[in-house]
Design a protein around this motif. Structure first.
Motif, PDB file in Angstrom:
ATOM      1  N   MET A   1       0.851  -1.174   0.000  1.00 33.30           N
ATOM      2  CA  MET A   1       0.000   0.000   0.000  1.00 33.30           C
ATOM      3  C   MET A   1       0.893   1.232   0.000  1.00 33.30           C
ATOM      4  N   ASP A   2       0.577   2.213  -0.794  1.00 29.66           N
ATOM      5  CA  ASP A   2       1.413   3.398  -0.871  1.00 29.66           C
ATOM      6  C   ASP A   2       0.778   4.621  -0.225  1.00 29.66           C
ATOM      7  N   ALA A   3      -0.286   4.423   0.565  1.00 26.28           N
ATOM      8  CA  ALA A   3      -0.929   5.515   1.295  1.00 26.28           C
ATOM      9  C   ALA A   3      -0.938   5.171   2.779  1.00 26.28           C
ATOM     10  N   CYS A   4      -0.767   6.184   3.609  1.00 21.95           N
ATOM     11  CA  CYS A   4      -0.754   5.996   5.060  1.00 21.95           C
ATOM     12  C   CYS A   4      -2.112   5.477   5.534  1.00 21.95           C
ATOM     13  N   ASN A   5      -2.085   4.483   6.391  1.00 22.50           N
ATOM     14  CA  ASN A   5      -3.320   3.910   6.931  1.00 22.50           C
ATOM     15  C   ASN A   5      -4.012   4.843   7.914  1.00 22.50           C
ATOM     16  N   ARG A   6      -3.316   5.855   8.388  1.00 22.31           N
ATOM     17  CA  ARG A   6      -3.893   6.778   9.361  1.00 22.31           C
ATOM     18  C   ARG A   6      -4.424   8.054   8.698  1.00 22.31           C
ATOM     19  N   CYS A   7      -3.599   8.692   7.850  1.00 25.48           N
ATOM     20  CA  CYS A   7      -3.994   9.987   7.292  1.00 25.48           C
ATOM     21  C   CYS A   7      -4.281   9.941   5.791  1.00 25.48           C
ATOM     22  N   GLY A   8      -3.845   8.859   5.124  1.00 26.76           N
ATOM     23  CA  GLY A   8      -4.118   8.715   3.706  1.00 26.76           C
ATOM     24  C   GLY A   8      -3.119   9.368   2.774  1.00 26.76           C
ATOM     25  N   ARG A   9      -2.113  10.043   3.336  1.00 27.02           N
ATOM     26  CA  ARG A   9      -1.102  10.678   2.483  1.00 27.02           C
ATOM     27  C   ARG A   9      -0.231   9.628   1.811  1.00 27.02           C
ATOM     28  N   LYS A  10       0.356  10.028   0.695  1.00 26.91           N
ATOM     29  CA  LYS A  10       1.246   9.136  -0.054  1.00 26.91           C
ATOM     30  C   LYS A  10       2.512   8.891   0.756  1.00 26.91           C
ATOM     31  N   LEU A  11       2.899   7.634   0.869  1.00 27.55           N
ATOM     32  CA  LEU A  11       4.113   7.264   1.577  1.00 27.55           C
ATOM     33  C   LEU A  11       5.293   7.347   0.628  1.00 27.55           C
ATOM     34  N   LYS A  12       6.428   7.856   1.137  1.00 32.84           N
ATOM     35  CA  LYS A  12       7.562   8.152   0.271  1.00 32.84           C
ATOM     36  C   LYS A  12       8.698   7.151   0.375  1.00 32.84           C
ATOM     37  N   THR A  13       8.875   6.511   1.505  1.00 31.24           N
ATOM     38  CA  THR A  13      10.006   5.601   1.662  1.00 31.24           C
ATOM     39  C   THR A  13       9.516   4.155   1.705  1.00 31.24           C
ATOM     40  N   GLN A  14      10.401   3.249   1.370  1.00 35.48           N
ATOM     41  CA  GLN A  14      10.040   1.830   1.391  1.00 35.48           C
ATOM     42  C   GLN A  14       9.708   1.373   2.807  1.00 35.48           C
ATOM     43  N   LYS A  15      10.428   1.900   3.806  1.00 34.24           N
ATOM     44  CA  LYS A  15      10.147   1.530   5.199  1.00 34.24           C
ATOM     45  C   LYS A  15       8.727   1.941   5.588  1.00 34.24           C
ATOM     46  N   SER A  16       8.340   3.169   5.210  1.00 35.20           N
ATOM     47  CA  SER A  16       6.989   3.633   5.508  1.00 35.20           C
ATOM     48  C   SER A  16       5.948   2.790   4.786  1.00 35.20           C
ATOM     49  N   ILE A  17       6.217   2.443   3.551  1.00 35.08           N
ATOM     50  CA  ILE A  17       5.291   1.598   2.786  1.00 35.08           C
ATOM     51  C   ILE A  17       5.156   0.239   3.468  1.00 35.08           C
ATOM     52  N   ASP A  18       6.285  -0.315   3.910  1.00 37.72           N
ATOM     53  CA  ASP A  18       6.254  -1.605   4.607  1.00 37.72           C
ATOM     54  C   ASP A  18       5.474  -1.515   5.920  1.00 37.72           C
ATOM     55  N   ASP A  19       5.645  -0.395   6.648  1.00 34.16           N
ATOM     56  CA  ASP A  19       4.952  -0.199   7.931  1.00 34.16           C
ATOM     57  C   ASP A  19       3.473   0.131   7.742  1.00 34.16           C
ATOM     58  N   GLY A  20       3.149   0.793   6.628  1.00 31.06           N
ATOM     59  CA  GLY A  20       1.775   1.224   6.384  1.00 31.06           C
ATOM     60  C   GLY A  20       1.479   2.597   6.960  1.00 31.06           C
ATOM     61  N   TYR A  21       2.488   3.231   7.574  1.00 35.88           N
ATOM     62  CA  TYR A  21       2.345   4.549   8.189  1.00 35.88           C
ATOM     63  C   TYR A  21       3.584   5.376   7.912  1.00 35.88           C
TER      64      TYR A  21
END
Length: 53
Positions: free
Chosen positions: A1-21
């Motif tokens: 998933m490339d959007a934050c599960n909390r705020c819906g913003r686009k995630l920029k780093t692979q770590k954030s994408i992996d975390d979902g936040y």
């Protein structure tokens, strides 16, 4: 998933994408989860209290 599960913003780093936040939302979510866990009670606590369910 490339959007934050909390705020819906686009995630920029692979770590954030992996975390979902994103980093800020990850911290906020961890704090919210900890608060939620703190206020939970177990079934055993309900039975011991004598409250009818």
């Amino acid at each position: 998933m490339d959007a934050c599960n909390r705020c819906g913003r686009k995630l920029k780093t692979q770590k954030s994408i992996d975390d979902g936040y994103g980093p800020v939302c990850k911290k906020k979510q961890a704090e919210a989860d900890a608060e939620f866990e703190k206020i939970q009670i177990t079934l055993e606590e309900v039975v011991e209290s004598g409250v009818a369910v």
